[in-house]
Every structure is written in C-alpha cells, then in structure tokens.
Design a protein around this motif. Structure first.
Motif, short mmCIF file in Angstrom:
data_model
loop_
_atom_site.label_atom_id
_atom_site.label_comp_id
_atom_site.label_asym_id
_atom_site.label_seq_id
_atom_site.Cartn_x
_atom_site.Cartn_y
_atom_site.Cartn_z
N GLY A 12 0.85 -1.19 0.00
CA GLY A 12 0.00 0.00 0.00
C GLY A 12 0.88 1.24 0.00
N GLY A 14 0.09 4.48 -0.55
CA GLY A 14 -0.75 5.67 -0.59
C GLY A 14 -0.18 6.75 0.31
N SER A 39 -1.61 -0.34 -8.04
CA SER A 39 -1.83 0.88 -8.83
C SER A 39 -0.64 1.19 -9.75
N PRO A 55 2.02 -6.60 -7.62
CA PRO A 55 0.65 -6.12 -7.44
C PRO A 55 0.01 -6.60 -6.13
N MET A 77 -8.55 -4.08 4.37
CA MET A 77 -7.67 -5.16 3.89
C MET A 77 -6.66 -5.63 4.93
N GLU A 95 -0.76 -1.08 9.81
CA GLU A 95 -1.28 0.25 10.16
C GLU A 95 -2.54 0.12 11.02
N GLY A 122 0.51 0.04 13.93
CA GLY A 122 1.09 1.36 13.66
C GLY A 122 0.54 2.51 14.49
N HIS A 124 1.90 4.82 15.94
CA HIS A 124 3.28 5.31 15.99
C HIS A 124 3.51 6.38 17.06
N ARG A 167 -12.70 5.94 2.12
CA ARG A 167 -12.70 6.92 3.20
C ARG A 167 -14.10 7.42 3.56
N1 LIG Z 1 -0.41 5.98 11.37
C1 LIG Z 1 -0.94 7.03 10.81
O1 LIG Z 1 -0.77 8.16 11.25
C2 LIG Z 1 -1.77 6.88 9.56
C3 LIG Z 1 -1.96 7.97 8.73
C4 LIG Z 1 -2.71 7.77 7.56
C5 LIG Z 1 -3.28 6.54 7.30
N2 LIG Z 1 -3.08 5.51 8.17
C6 LIG Z 1 -3.67 4.20 7.90
O2 LIG Z 1 -2.96 3.64 6.80
C7 LIG Z 1 -3.86 2.95 5.94
C8 LIG Z 1 -3.78 3.53 4.55
O3 LIG Z 1 -4.27 4.85 4.59
P1 LIG Z 1 -3.95 5.88 3.40
O4 LIG Z 1 -4.62 7.14 3.78
O5 LIG Z 1 -2.48 5.87 3.15
O6 LIG Z 1 -4.72 5.18 2.21
P2 LIG Z 1 -4.60 5.48 0.64
O7 LIG Z 1 -5.93 5.21 0.06
O8 LIG Z 1 -3.93 6.80 0.41
O9 LIG Z 1 -3.57 4.34 0.15
C9 LIG Z 1 -3.87 2.97 0.14
C10 LIG Z 1 -3.02 2.30 -0.93
O10 LIG Z 1 -3.24 0.89 -0.87
C11 LIG Z 1 -3.24 0.40 -2.19
N3 LIG Z 1 -3.90 -0.90 -2.26
C12 LIG Z 1 -5.20 -1.18 -2.45
N4 LIG Z 1 -5.38 -2.51 -2.46
C13 LIG Z 1 -4.17 -3.09 -2.27
C14 LIG Z 1 -3.71 -4.44 -2.17
N5 LIG Z 1 -4.55 -5.48 -2.26
N6 LIG Z 1 -2.39 -4.66 -1.95
C15 LIG Z 1 -1.54 -3.63 -1.84
N7 LIG Z 1 -1.92 -2.33 -1.94
C16 LIG Z 1 -3.22 -2.08 -2.13
C17 LIG Z 1 -3.93 1.48 -3.00
O11 LIG Z 1 -3.61 1.40 -4.39
C18 LIG Z 1 -3.34 2.74 -2.35
O12 LIG Z 1 -2.15 3.16 -3.00
C19 LIG Z 1 -5.22 3.04 6.59
O13 LIG Z 1 -5.42 1.90 7.36
C20 LIG Z 1 -5.13 4.25 7.50
O14 LIG Z 1 -5.97 4.16 8.63
C21 LIG Z 1 -2.31 5.65 9.28
#
Ligand SMILES: NC(=O)c1ccc[n+]([C@@H]2O[C@H](COP(=O)([O-])OP(=O)(O)OC[C@H]3O[C@@H](n4cnc5c(N)ncnc54)[C@H](O)[C@@H]3O)[C@@H](O)[C@H]2O)c1
Length: 346
Positions: A12, A14, A39, A55, A77, A95, A122, A124, A167
């Motif tokens: 992931g 993102g 992606s 992937p 997931m 996370e 996470g 953190h 989201r």
């Molecule tokens: N610790 C923190 O402060 C913090 C901050 C933000 C988000 N998070 C957590 O992190 C997680 C992701 O959040 P985000 O905002 O980065 O999400 P996001 O939507 O920006 O990113 C998610 C990514 O996962 C990818 N993805 C989807 N299906 C997948 C698969 N089967 N295998 C691998 N990758 C896959 C998507 O293409 C995308 O790039 C969430 O659980 C969120 O709660 C934690």
C-alpha cells in the motif's frame, strides 16, 4: 561488523505508505525490498525508489523472501494482508486500525501468537519521545493519581479527501481513523478503559460515517475522560497540529490533552507540568515547569522497533494484542453511539 539491514516490503503506497517507504530508505537498520500495490502510480514509484514492484503479497512471495512487511493498505484489507503474512511466517507492522471488527482482529492476533510471528500495530505516536516523557512523568507520580483527562482532536478534512471511496465507508470515519490514535495514547498513559459512552453526528456531510463524536471514558483506575473528535472543524487543537511530528501540518503552540491528577496536571504535547507551590490547595499559588524532551521522528523509531523485533532483540512497542485492545475501545465507542447506552469494554 554491522549487521545486514532488515529487508522490508511496503504494502500500500498511498498517503502513509509513501511516508513508510521514505522512512525505510532513511533508516540504517532497514532496506526497501519491494513496493506491493496494484496501482500504476506505485509501479512508477518502485522504479524511482529502486525497489521491486508486485501487485499483491502472493505475487511478491513467488519471487522474494522479505524479513518483514509494513501493511498500509486500506483498513478493510488489514486482516487479509496480516493473515497472509502470518501464514508465510513474515513479521508484519500493520497500520491502525488493526481491523474494522474486533472478531477479525482477534482472529489475526491469535493466529500470529499461535504461529509465533511478530505482529506490530502502527500506533506510531507511542514511539514519540514526547509520549515517553509524559508516561515517565505520570508513572513516576509527578501528577499523583490520575483523576481525569480531556482530549481534543479537531481539524478540517477538505472535500477531496473523501474522493477515495473507502474513506467514506464503514470503518473509515474519524473515530476509526483518528480518535483511535488518541484512545491508544490515553490507554498507554492512563491505563485500561473499562467503559464508554458516546454520541456521534454526520449532520454536515451526510456520509455513511460520522464527522464528529464526543466520548466519555471510564478507566480501570476510576479515572474519567472526555474526548471530542471532528474532521469538520477548523481548529488548532489536535495531535497533528500540536505535536509537530508531521511537517505536512501546521505546528501550533497549543495543546491537545490535559491530564489531571491529585498532585498536578500535565499538558500534552507541551509537557507543561502544573503544581501548587507548597501543597495541593486552590488557594496556593500555582506554577508550571516544562519537561525537557528531545524531538525525534516516531515513524523512524517505529521502523527501528520493527527491525529490532525481527532481529529478536526487542519486544514490539505496540503489539498486535495492544492494537486489538485499543480497537475494542473504539468498537465500544461505535456501539455506545449507535445504542445510546454505556458499553463495557471486554
Ligand atoms: N499511522 C498514521 O498516522 C496513519 C496515517 C494515515 C493513514 N493511516 C492508515 O494507513 C492505511 C492507509 O491509509 P492511506 O490514507 O495511506 O490510504 P490510501 O488510500 O492513500 O492508500 C492505500 C493504498 O493501498 C493500495 N492498495 C489497495 N489494495 C491493495 C492491495 N490489495 N495490496 C496492496 N496495496 C493495495 C492502494 O492502491 C493505495 O495506493 C489506513 O489503514 C489508515 O488508517 C495511518
């Protein structure tokens, strides 16, 4: 001789995954083996970061044998990704939230414990030296017995944040995404939460998930807490804005938690410790000292902990079970808001 780096894959790529990728690249103890994300953007990022790209987890395991993975896929997931890692015997930092549902999180934590595969969650902020300093002060009795805590988690997420469908869906409101961090810290600082009451509202956006919630906490010690979260308020009072740990946000000279005890009170993150000069008595002069702390990036410290756990020289700062116990409080908050009843955390 220096030990070889721990080879990590990030699932992931993102918003937070990209930060993990950069931290893995920055930490001496770690090496970025692969980016796992279906992606097209992630494939390009992998080339830029000089890492392999796959992937999904199964495809990666056909070609690689990572020492550990960081799971930063959407909330829904986490359990599937975590179970894949456990089945393959690969330690995982997942996370928050560890899962959407307590039953699923329990299944994952029990699978990891049975298999003896390390699982970290996470949350953190526990790695932040500010929190360690606050915990040390509380544990050393600097504020006496904790009586009550007050937490504020207010900020404004723009409309574009909700363009990503997950989201807007179940398990992705500010209770699960943001308040979970605050609850985790309050559990860490003040002890176990045994009961909650809550109200939530989606009156402004009308999404399936809440935008605002107010929560009452009862701690096992008898202490009480109030926490208030909203992602629809323009305000400077949140961990994000007050801690200064993420340069993407403004850094305000404000506070987000007040922890009150029989001998004194502590603000977090500024660590202003308030005491009456001679004895606890509201007629006596009150004064404050700021506890010293050296700033360090908690995401980097979290990766160091992951590497140490994989090497077998440390325990997780936040284990899968701790992530599960924090999730239980959050699930109780959702149930309390839905039913209007006080809910015991079991
Ligand atoms: N610790 C923190 O402060 C913090 C901050 C933000 C988000 N998070 C957590 O992190 C997680 C992701 O959040 P985000 O905002 O980065 O999400 P996001 O939507 O920006 O990113 C998610 C990514 O996962 C990818 N993805 C989807 N299906 C997948 C698969 N089967 N295998 C691998 N990758 C896959 C998507 O293409 C995308 O790039 C969430 O659980 C969120 O709660 C934690």
């Amino acid at each position: 001789m220096a030990e070889p780096p721990i080879r990590l894959a990030v699932l992931g790529a993102g918003l937070i995954g990209k930060r993990h990728i950069d931290h893995v690249l920055n930490e001496e103890c770690a090496e970025l083996l692969a980016i796992v994300d279906p992606s097209p953007e992630a494939k390009i990022l992998a080339v830029q970061k000089n890492a392999a790209w796959y992937p999904n987890f199964v495809a990666m395991m056909e070609h690689e044998s990572p020492d550990g993975i960081i799971v930063s896929t959407p909330n829904q997931m986490h359990v599937a990704n975590g179970l894949e890692a456990v089945a393959a015997g690969v330690p995982a930092l997942i996370e928050k939230p560890i899962a959407d549902e307590v039953a699923d999180a329990t299944k994952l934590v029990e699978a990891a414990e049975t298999a003896g595969v390390p699982l970290l969650v996470g949350h953190h902020r526990r790695h932040n030296p500010l929190i360690q300093a606050a915990k040390n002060a509380i544990d050393a009795g600097r504020i006496g017995q904790v009586v009550a805590v007050q937490g504020t988690c207010w900020f404004y997420k723009p409309d574009a944040y909700f363009d990503i469908p997950w989201r807007r869906g179940k398990g992705a409101g500010p209770i699960f995404v943001n308040l979970i961090h605050d609850v985790d810290l309050l559990r860490y600082l003040c002890g176990e939460v045994v009961s909650v009451q809550a109200m939530e509202s989606n009156a402004l956006r009308g999404n399936a998930v809440e935008e605002t919630a107010v929560v009452l906490l009862r701690f096992a010690s008898g202490a009480l807490g109030t926490v208030n979260v909203s992602d629809k308020i323009v305000a400077p009072w949140s961990w994000e804005f007050t801690s200064g740990e993420n340069p993407a946000y403004s850094h305000t000279q404000e506070t987000c938690y007040m922890i009150g005890g029989t001998l004194g009170s502590l603000t977090v993150p500024y660590l202003d410790l308030w005491h009456h000069k001679t004895k606890p008595d509201w007629w006596e002069p009150i004064a404050c000292e700021r506890l010293p702390v050296e700033a360090k990036d908690p995401l980097g410290l979290q990766i160091q902990n992951l590497c140490d756990v994989i090497r077998g020289v440390a325990q997780p700062v936040v284990s899968g079970r701790e992530g599960l116990n924090t999730l239980k409080v959050i699930a109780a908050v959702k149930e309390a808001a839905a039913t209007g009843r006080a809910i015991d955390v079991v």
